[in-house]
Design an enzyme around this catalytic site. Structure first.
Site, mmCIF file in Angstrom:
data_model
loop_
_atom_site.group_PDB
_atom_site.id
_atom_site.type_symbol
_atom_site.label_atom_id
_atom_site.label_comp_id
_atom_site.label_asym_id
_atom_site.label_seq_id
_atom_site.Cartn_x
_atom_site.Cartn_y
_atom_site.Cartn_z
ATOM 1 C CB SER A 37 -0.800 0.041 2.000
ATOM 2 O OG SER A 37 -0.189 -0.039 1.969
ATOM 3 C CG ASP A 335 -3.937 5.523 7.365
ATOM 4 O OD1 ASP A 335 -2.356 5.056 7.574
ATOM 5 O OD2 ASP A 335 -4.222 4.991 6.080
ATOM 6 C CG HIS A 338 -0.549 3.901 4.299
ATOM 7 N ND1 HIS A 338 -1.839 3.480 4.960
ATOM 8 C CD2 HIS A 338 0.190 2.574 4.325
ATOM 9 C CE1 HIS A 338 -2.755 2.434 4.763
ATOM 10 N NE2 HIS A 338 -1.317 1.212 4.035
#
Ligand SMILES: *[C@@H]1O[C@H](CO)[C@@H](O)[C@H](O)[C@H]1NC(C)=O
Ligand SMILES: *[C@@H]1O[C@H](CO)[C@@H](O)[C@H](O)[C@H]1NC(C)=O
Ligand SMILES: *[C@@H]1O[C@H](CO)[C@@H](O)[C@H](O)[C@H]1NC(C)=O
Ligand SMILES: *[C@@H]1O[C@H](CO)[C@@H](O)[C@H](O)[C@H]1NC(C)=O
Length: 372
Positions: A37, A335, A338
């Site tokens: 991600s 978040d 990340h």
């Protein structure tokens, strides 16, 4: 592809010659992006998974989409986007699973990365769908076959030789280990040292496979300080600072990775370059001296709050939305998992132009310029 179908082979040759003469000054460098991600540019939007970044406020600072979510797991650009732009990319490598992804593949490259995937196939299974690194490379094989159809084998070999292959994986393999065991669901946890070795040996297989397929320029990004991310700190009730046990496991892995990258460079000689990108030290330095880098908060995520379940979303009104910080440029974390774009900019610039302690044996700008 339709554009080429009307051309005779000799015309195609001229097109390709002009094309290769113009590199690298006027055309962007093609990049093939693999990983998790941290660099997913939207592949998870196309699969059934709990690991998605397809709703606001994800992408709120991503200018090309006008602030709409693109499947990137941050507020703006990823590290890979920022490096590409600094080197002159006009558009980002599109996600492989998007319709029409191959339209510009010989200009931009393609992004195969998938949120919650790891180096090992089983990693991320709690999130259901994800494209494992093995599958990402299978997809690249399909791209390569398409290229051979489009421009022939020799031109494809030449093209891939100049392209950069970046691999950002490993965080989720270690996160899976740090996750509390869920009875009857999670697989048995490996000893951390065995996990590190398994990750290294499997990643080596993947790198060698890409090399067989024609890749010559590699950027292998190591694992960042997972013990400092809000999710892991909450899991282990660390209010400030970092969870040292997690960071020790990461450091052990990164050390083994660095040695393995050196070995690969020796083994393959000057016809290939493998870069070890030391994101761990960059992010650790930014967290430690966050004021110096212009941040006001090194602990909390900008979006979703500091406590489980860490949901970052925007509902119809303020009351049904998650917490969103006032100034996104003040936060290291977007978040619970990340970094913000602000952090990504710092990491990207250091990897681009940093010295051998940051990117070894050469930095990323030199890798793109390196003539094979
Ligand atoms: C391909 O490039 C053109 C021109 O830059 C752009 O308009 C188009 O959106 C690109 N297509 C894809 C799938 O990226
Ligand atoms: C290791 O890598 C190979 C491909 O190189 C893959 O087929 C295999 O499934 C991987 N093993 C694990 C445990 O992920
Ligand atoms: C491709 O390269 C090989 C080896 O360099 C050469 O023998 C062959 O003629 C080339 N094929 C084409 C279609 O140019
Ligand atoms: C949001 O909550 C506050 C206090 O709980 C309430 O006064 C307000 O009317 C709510 N707004 C909406 C749009 O529901």
């Amino acid at each position: 592809m339709a554009m080429f179908e009307s051309l005779s082979p000799s015309h195609l040759l001229i097109v390709l010659m002009v094309f290769s003469l113009q590199l690298p000054s006027s055309l962007p460098y093609a990049t093939f992006v693999f990983g998790d991600s941290l660099v997913d540019a939207g592949n998870n939007d196309y699969i059934f998974t709990l690991s998605k970044a397809n709703s606001p406020p994800y992408g709120i600072d991503f200018a090309p989409s006008g602030g709409r979510p693109t499947g990137r797991f941050t507020n703006g650009r990823t590290i890979s986007d920022i490096i590409g732009q600094a080197l002159g990319d006009r558009s980002f490598p599109p996600p492989y699973l998007a319709p029409d992804a191959s339209a510009n593949m010989t200009l931009t490259g393609i992004n195969y990365a998938s949120g919650s995937s790891g180096i090992l196939d089983e990693t991320g299974s709690l999130f259901l769908g994800r494209v494992s690194l093995s599958q990402q490379i299978k997809y690249f094989e399909e791209t390569r076959a398409q290229m051979i159809e489009l421009m022939g084998e020799n031109a494809t070999i030449e093209f891939l030789k100049r392209a950069v292959f970046s691999i950002t994986a490993g965080s989720n393999d270690i996160l899976d280990l740090l996750e509390p065991s869920i009875p009857f669901l999670g697989r048995d946890k490996l000893n951390p040292f065995i996990l590190q070795d398994l990750m290294i040996s499997n990643l080596t297989l993947h790198l060698k496979h890409l090399h067989e397929l024609g890749a010559r320029k590699f950027v292998v990004v190591d694992v960042g300080p997972l013990g400092c991310i809000p999710y892991v700190r909450a899991l282990y009730l660390v209010l400030k600072g970092c969870y040292p046990v997690a960071n020790r496991i990461v450091k052990g892995y990164n050390m083994k990775l660095s040695r393995r990258i050196n070995k690969l460079n020796e083994e393959f000689g000057p016809e290939s370059v493998f870069i070890h990108a030391n994101s761990f030290d960059i992010v650790t330095e930014v967290i430690t001296n966050y004021h110096r880098y212009g941040f006001g908060n090194a602990n909390d995520p900008c979006c979703g709050g500091s406590f489980p379940p860490f949901l970052c979303f925007r509902g119809d009104d303020a009351n049904s939305s998650s917490v969103l910080c006032q100034d996104r440029s003040e936060y290291i974390f977007w978040d619970a998992f990340h970094p913000t774009e602000a952090t990504n900019v710092i990491v990207a610039n250091k990897l681009l132009d940093g010295d051998a302690s940051i990117a070894s044996p050469i930095n990323i700008r030199k890798l793109y310029e390196y003539e094979l």
